[in-house]
Design a protein around this motif. Sequence first.
Motif, PDB file in Angstrom:
ATOM      1  N   TRP A  73       0.800  -1.221   0.000  1.00  8.32           N
ATOM      2  CA  TRP A  73       0.000   0.000   0.000  1.00  8.32           C
ATOM      3  C   TRP A  73       0.838   1.279   0.000  1.00  8.32           C
ATOM      4  O   TRP A  73       0.399   2.315  -0.488  1.00  8.32           O
ATOM      5  CB  TRP A  73      -0.936   0.006   1.207  1.00  8.32           C
ATOM      6  CG  TRP A  73      -0.214  -0.036   2.532  1.00  8.32           C
ATOM      7  CD1 TRP A  73       0.223  -1.145   3.178  1.00  8.32           C
ATOM      8  CD2 TRP A  73       0.164   1.085   3.338  1.00  8.32           C
ATOM      9  NE1 TRP A  73       0.849  -0.812   4.347  1.00  8.32           N
ATOM     10  CE2 TRP A  73       0.822   0.568   4.483  1.00  8.32           C
ATOM     11  CE3 TRP A  73       0.009   2.469   3.227  1.00  8.32           C
ATOM     12  CZ2 TRP A  73       1.327   1.375   5.485  1.00  8.32           C
ATOM     13  CZ3 TRP A  73       0.511   3.278   4.245  1.00  8.32           C
ATOM     14  CH2 TRP A  73       1.157   2.741   5.356  1.00  8.32           C
ATOM     15  N   MET A  74       2.051   1.210   0.522  1.00  9.45           N
ATOM     16  CA  MET A  74       2.868   2.420   0.575  1.00  9.45           C
ATOM     17  C   MET A  74       3.299   2.852  -0.821  1.00  9.45           C
ATOM     18  O   MET A  74       3.468   4.044  -1.092  1.00  9.45           O
ATOM     19  CB  MET A  74       4.088   2.192   1.473  1.00  9.45           C
ATOM     20  CG  MET A  74       3.706   1.872   2.915  1.00  9.45           C
ATOM     21  SD  MET A  74       5.111   1.489   3.970  1.00  9.45           S
ATOM     22  CE  MET A  74       5.770   3.128   4.255  1.00  9.45           C
ATOM     23  N   THR A  75       3.453   1.889  -1.728  1.00  8.25           N
ATOM     24  CA  THR A  75       3.841   2.247  -3.104  1.00  8.25           C
ATOM     25  C   THR A  75       2.676   2.820  -3.888  1.00  8.25           C
ATOM     26  O   THR A  75       2.892   3.444  -4.936  1.00  8.25           O
ATOM     27  CB  THR A  75       4.398   1.022  -3.850  1.00  8.25           C
ATOM     28  OG1 THR A  75       3.341   0.059  -4.051  1.00  8.25           O
ATOM     29  CG2 THR A  75       5.535   0.390  -3.081  1.00  8.25           C
ATOM     30  N   TRP A  76       1.447   2.625  -3.410  1.00  8.92           N
ATOM     31  CA  TRP A  76       0.292   3.185  -4.121  1.00  8.92           C
ATOM     32  C   TRP A  76       0.286   4.711  -4.015  1.00  8.92           C
ATOM     33  O   TRP A  76      -0.320   5.395  -4.853  1.00  8.92           O
ATOM     34  CB  TRP A  76      -1.020   2.650  -3.561  1.00  8.92           C
ATOM     35  CG  TRP A  76      -1.100   1.150  -3.525  1.00  8.92           C
ATOM     36  CD1 TRP A  76      -0.258   0.259  -4.114  1.00  8.92           C
ATOM     37  CD2 TRP A  76      -2.097   0.381  -2.846  1.00  8.92           C
ATOM     38  NE1 TRP A  76      -0.640  -1.037  -3.848  1.00  8.92           N
ATOM     39  CE2 TRP A  76      -1.773  -0.994  -3.062  1.00  8.92           C
ATOM     40  CE3 TRP A  76      -3.200   0.680  -2.065  1.00  8.92           C
ATOM     41  CZ2 TRP A  76      -2.527  -2.033  -2.539  1.00  8.92           C
ATOM     42  CZ3 TRP A  76      -3.961  -0.350  -1.541  1.00  8.92           C
ATOM     43  CH2 TRP A  76      -3.624  -1.689  -1.784  1.00  8.92           C
ATOM     44  N   ILE A  77       0.931   5.239  -2.977  1.00  9.21           N
ATOM     45  CA  ILE A  77       0.956   6.689  -2.787  1.00  9.21           C
ATOM     46  C   ILE A  77       1.661   7.370  -3.958  1.00  9.21           C
ATOM     47  O   ILE A  77       1.189   8.394  -4.473  1.00  9.21           O
ATOM     48  CB  ILE A  77       1.666   7.031  -1.461  1.00  9.21           C
ATOM     49  CG1 ILE A  77       0.934   6.360  -0.287  1.00  9.21           C
ATOM     50  CG2 ILE A  77       1.760   8.544  -1.259  1.00  9.21           C
ATOM     51  CD1 ILE A  77       1.691   6.452   1.027  1.00  9.21           C
ATOM     52  N   ALA A  78       2.784   6.797  -4.365  1.00 10.32           N
ATOM     53  CA  ALA A  78       3.548   7.347  -5.500  1.00 10.32           C
ATOM     54  C   ALA A  78       4.130   6.164  -6.270  1.00 10.32           C
ATOM     55  O   ALA A  78       5.278   5.761  -6.055  1.00 10.32           O
ATOM     56  CB  ALA A  78       4.655   8.276  -5.013  1.00 10.32           C
ATOM     57  N   VAL A  84      12.494   0.589  -1.220  1.00  8.36           N
ATOM     58  CA  VAL A  84      12.530   0.313   0.215  1.00  8.36           C
ATOM     59  C   VAL A  84      11.292  -0.445   0.674  1.00  8.36           C
ATOM     60  O   VAL A  84      11.375  -1.411   1.432  1.00  8.36           O
ATOM     61  CB  VAL A  84      12.693   1.611   1.018  1.00  8.36           C
ATOM     62  CG1 VAL A  84      12.623   1.324   2.524  1.00  8.36           C
ATOM     63  CG2 VAL A  84      14.019   2.278   0.673  1.00  8.36           C
ATOM     64  N   THR A  85      10.114  -0.056   0.227  1.00  7.83           N
ATOM     65  CA  THR A  85       8.863  -0.602   0.777  1.00  7.83           C
ATOM     66  C   THR A  85       8.190  -1.630  -0.116  1.00  7.83           C
ATOM     67  O   THR A  85       7.266  -2.315   0.340  1.00  7.83           O
ATOM     68  CB  THR A  85       7.867   0.534   1.041  1.00  7.83           C
ATOM     69  OG1 THR A  85       7.424   1.089  -0.216  1.00  7.83           O
ATOM     70  CG2 THR A  85       8.500   1.626   1.881  1.00  7.83           C
ATOM     71  N   GLY A  86       8.606  -1.750  -1.362  1.00  9.57           N
ATOM     72  CA  GLY A  86       7.907  -2.625  -2.301  1.00  9.57           C
ATOM     73  C   GLY A  86       7.928  -4.085  -1.906  1.00  9.57           C
ATOM     74  O   GLY A  86       8.929  -4.608  -1.410  1.00  9.57           O
ATOM     75  N   ASN A 139       7.639  -2.586   5.439  1.00 10.20           N
ATOM     76  CA  ASN A 139       6.230  -2.189   5.447  1.00 10.20           C
ATOM     77  C   ASN A 139       5.626  -2.740   6.735  1.00 10.20           C
ATOM     78  O   ASN A 139       5.769  -3.925   7.019  1.00 10.20           O
ATOM     79  CB  ASN A 139       5.543  -2.790   4.210  1.00 10.20           C
ATOM     80  CG  ASN A 139       4.066  -2.441   4.117  1.00 10.20           C
ATOM     81  OD1 ASN A 139       3.466  -1.950   5.063  1.00 10.20           O
ATOM     82  ND2 ASN A 139       3.477  -2.718   2.969  1.00 10.20           N
ATOM     83  N   PRO A 140       4.957  -1.904   7.540  1.00 12.35           N
ATOM     84  CA  PRO A 140       4.426  -2.398   8.824  1.00 12.35           C
ATOM     85  C   PRO A 140       3.362  -3.479   8.674  1.00 12.35           C
ATOM     86  O   PRO A 140       3.198  -4.300   9.582  1.00 12.35           O
ATOM     87  CB  PRO A 140       3.858  -1.138   9.480  1.00 12.35           C
ATOM     88  CG  PRO A 140       3.628  -0.184   8.357  1.00 12.35           C
ATOM     89  CD  PRO A 140       4.705  -0.470   7.355  1.00 12.35           C
ATOM     90  N   LEU A 164      11.252  -8.752   3.342  1.00 16.86           N
ATOM     91  CA  LEU A 164      10.621  -8.622   4.657  1.00 16.86           C
ATOM     92  C   LEU A 164       9.108  -8.768   4.616  1.00 16.86           C
ATOM     93  O   LEU A 164       8.495  -9.090   5.626  1.00 16.86           O
ATOM     94  CB  LEU A 164      10.979  -7.258   5.256  1.00 16.86           C
ATOM     95  CG  LEU A 164      12.294  -7.173   6.031  1.00 16.86           C
ATOM     96  CD1 LEU A 164      12.655  -5.719   6.297  1.00 16.86           C
ATOM     97  CD2 LEU A 164      12.195  -7.938   7.337  1.00 16.86           C
ATOM     98  N   SER A 165       8.495  -8.525   3.489  1.00 13.91           N
ATOM     99  CA  SER A 165       7.035  -8.606   3.416  1.00 13.91           C
ATOM    100  C   SER A 165       6.533 -10.023   3.656  1.00 13.91           C
ATOM    101  O   SER A 165       5.365 -10.217   3.999  1.00 13.91           O
ATOM    102  CB  SER A 165       6.538  -8.103   2.059  1.00 13.91           C
ATOM    103  OG  SER A 165       6.967  -8.935   1.008  1.00 13.91           O
ATOM    104  N   TYR A 166       7.398 -11.022   3.493  1.00 15.12           N
ATOM    105  CA  TYR A 166       7.012 -12.407   3.756  1.00 15.12           C
ATOM    106  C   TYR A 166       7.220 -12.787   5.220  1.00 15.12           C
ATOM    107  O   TYR A 166       6.553 -13.689   5.719  1.00 15.12           O
ATOM    108  CB  TYR A 166       7.816 -13.364   2.868  1.00 15.12           C
ATOM    109  CG  TYR A 166       7.418 -13.319   1.421  1.00 15.12           C
ATOM    110  CD1 TYR A 166       6.501 -14.213   0.897  1.00 15.12           C
ATOM    111  CD2 TYR A 166       7.952 -12.352   0.568  1.00 15.12           C
ATOM    112  CE1 TYR A 166       6.115 -14.160  -0.435  1.00 15.12           C
ATOM    113  CE2 TYR A 166       7.586 -12.292  -0.777  1.00 15.12           C
ATOM    114  CZ  TYR A 166       6.658 -13.200  -1.265  1.00 15.12           C
ATOM    115  OH  TYR A 166       6.290 -13.146  -2.581  1.00 15.12           O
ATOM    116  N   MET A 167       8.143 -12.136   5.902  1.00  9.25           N
ATOM    117  CA  MET A 167       8.443 -12.509   7.279  1.00  9.25           C
ATOM    118  C   MET A 167       7.722 -11.647   8.296  1.00  9.25           C
ATOM    119  O   MET A 167       7.366 -12.129   9.377  1.00  9.25           O
ATOM    120  CB  MET A 167       9.953 -12.455   7.532  1.00  9.25           C
ATOM    121  CG  MET A 167      10.355 -12.877   8.933  1.00  9.25           C
ATOM    122  SD  MET A 167      12.106 -13.211   9.137  1.00  9.25           S
ATOM    123  CE  MET A 167      12.207 -14.873   8.460  1.00  9.25           C
TER     124      MET A 167
END
Length: 858
Positions: free
Chosen positions: A356-361, A370-372, A380-381, A762-765
């Motif tokens: 969702w953070m990449t949807w901003i820009a 960094v967040t993808g 990403n939290p 990190l998005s998997y862990m």
Amino acid sequence: MIDSEESSTTSSKASKEVYEDHSTTDDEKDAQAFDFKSSKAKGLDLLSNSSLHHEYQQDLELLKSKLETLTTDEAIDILKKAIIEHEEDTNFPIEVMEKIKKLIRGPDFYGNSYEKYEYDLKAEACLIGYFSPYPEVRSVTDPIDDEDVPVETFRVYFLAVIWTIIGSGIFQFFSTRQPSIYLSSTVIQLFLYPCGKFLEMVLPDWGFMIKGTRYTLNPGPWNFKEQMAATIMINVAVGGAYVALYNIIVQRLEIFYGNKWATLGYQFLLIISSQFFGFGFAGVLRRWVIYPVKAVWPSVLPSIALSRALLKEQKRENINGWTISQYWFFIVVCSASFVYFWFPNYLFQALSTFNWMTWIAPNNFLLAMVTGSNFGLGVNPWTTFDWNIARKFSPLVTPFYSLANQFIGNFISAFFILGMYLTNYKWTAYLPLNTNALKTNRNENYQVSKILTDGVLDEKKYQSYSPPFYSAGDLVLYGSSFAFYPLSMLWILLNEWRSIFGSFRDFYNDLRHSKRSPYAKFNDPYSRMMSKYDEVPDWWFLAILAVSFVLSVVCITQYPTGTPIWGLIVIILLNAAFLIPITLIHAVTGFGFGLNILCELVAGYAFPGNGSALMILKAYGFNIDGQADSYISDQKIAHYSKIPPRVVFRGQMLTTLVQCIVSIAVVNWQIDNVSDLCHMNQKQRFTCPGARTYYSASITWGVIGPKRMFNGLYPILQWCFLIGAAVALPFWFARKRWPKYFRLINPALIVGGMWNWAPYNLSYMTPGFYLSFIFMYYIKSRYLAWWEKYNYVLSSAMDAGVAFCAVVIFFTVQYTGRHLNWWGNDVPYTGIDGGNGRQNLLDLPEKGYFGPDPGQYP
């Protein structure tokens, strides 16, 4: 609200004063004094609002009798031995350890009345000495065994063979498809139950007598031991055979090596020897990772919990306000998981890849980097609402400290990757940040065919094309892998050297005195119960090892493999050296790993330019330890379920043989009958992604060779072996010096967490870490009774629902190409994190390439 007095907060509260309410009846006092089955938890908790099932009552009566007859001196002796054995045991509840240390110092130090002191002393000793010190083990096992329950029945073998054929056949056939489909062991375990009940109804009671024992087609109701025996037999074979998944396809197909000599004879020799090598080693490992109590094997507990939920009857009971039985809890959760999985997997895929953070820009490169979730670091939290993503690291099974250590390593290594990328270390900024694809010096996908002539490296073509380059994520993956192997070896030796060498001594003595029971040294309840059954002699396993070795020698010498015998011996010795660390770490922490990278490295240095030899040695190198680990974990299930060892031995031998035959039959049928198999434009998507990666690895490690890669392009990676070895000692010293602070710190797990890159991130862990904290720490510590009754059933039910739904979605909509095009399915794949637009930090230099100049490649 949940009454805190009714909840089982920790196992240190397992024994409570039971004589405070003098108005209770004698029966109520008995239930309160030893109601260890309040939530099927089998702890000694006070329970005021539940009734015991008759099967649980047998366990209750056993432990109650032990409590009544146990003397104070015997209880103290049990607890003293527990302190010695479990002082540094990370799975042993720390609050229980602190409690028993107070208990053995006497009633004055304990600080309660003598009656309470005596009861708590005996209660804790009774749990440890006559059951298990681990609540997770108590939740899925019983402290008693009925030796008369039929186990090795016709219907067990019949169902095991049938489902091995179905499961391994489907796995092999669809393994070449992208996406693949398979029947997980959990799904097959669910199918076993109705199949067993069906045979119970339709098979006649035809039988015969042998030495006073009646053998019949239908010995009565389908029971828990039959369910577990069949499950064990299927588990070891349902995942497909390694060489059929990779070696045979790559060697036979013309688009790869096209080896005409890879006939059925060669295939059978390779598959039989590689599959059974691990089986032979598994028997030798029993003294290290089956018999010891500390070998918990958390990864096998959900399988036992699932079968108990299906077959163990339970009466209605109130556990922290929950009254639903395990069976109906499983049905409800499984159904809900099935329905919900339609959303993240098909209807609303943004719930799965919640970047969702990449949807901003969407076109902000640094934000996506960094967040993808797809191509970035995944910082990403909250990254997903999809159990299929969150369960990757088994968050409801793996101990929290284990997953926390891995998460620490994964999080720290994210900054290593970012630092390398931003500083353009080893040209990484010219490439995508976190891809596992090999790249050329022009940032194109590396095509190994451009450097080969007749399957052999052509130096002229290589020098005019490009060496292969790794992304920053790949460099961290390989660096941490190289560091992990010596670190894990030294860490296990430093912490477990007494038990390891003691087991070697016992193994040698047992070979000399074959009539002595291998359980003689082990006095825990499970070993005492299993000692009633005939154990499999060590020489049976050693004979399998010898036969496997002979078959492997025949395979590599009678066919033009280019693989010398000494190379095979080196790989076998390498596996033997790492078998104990690999299985011990898996048994205690739930973290499993293989030797594929290390074997590739060794074979690549030993046989430069020989891709065929590398593939064969890699198959043996990975499969020996991998199969041994699989076999041994199933044997631990048998240990917990009280399945006779020789039944397990015969069943695993049979289904492994069936698996080999089925795998060879299916893969050869595919090669001969599926048009354009493994071509990228194959109409039914049988593009063989795994086999293609395997082929590329054989070229990279075998033809090009690690010497060019690590001596020339990436020399730092060689130092990672030394770095890993150097890390072990200071952590070990810190644990000895400050055990309170370093007891749960495991450097091997931290470095192991650094493996989870390229293409993972990190998005998997992260979601698994959250879930592990909630279930494996918070709920386990505050609502132990609920956790012990429902946690593993919840994990199995979620897995089963996802597996069933994935099969249905595959055949009903994905296979037919029915896709939903709308914002909720498109947004995760838009912008840079969706693979669109800029994917590298730096543009190519003006000369059009980066790195060494052509003709100067290492």
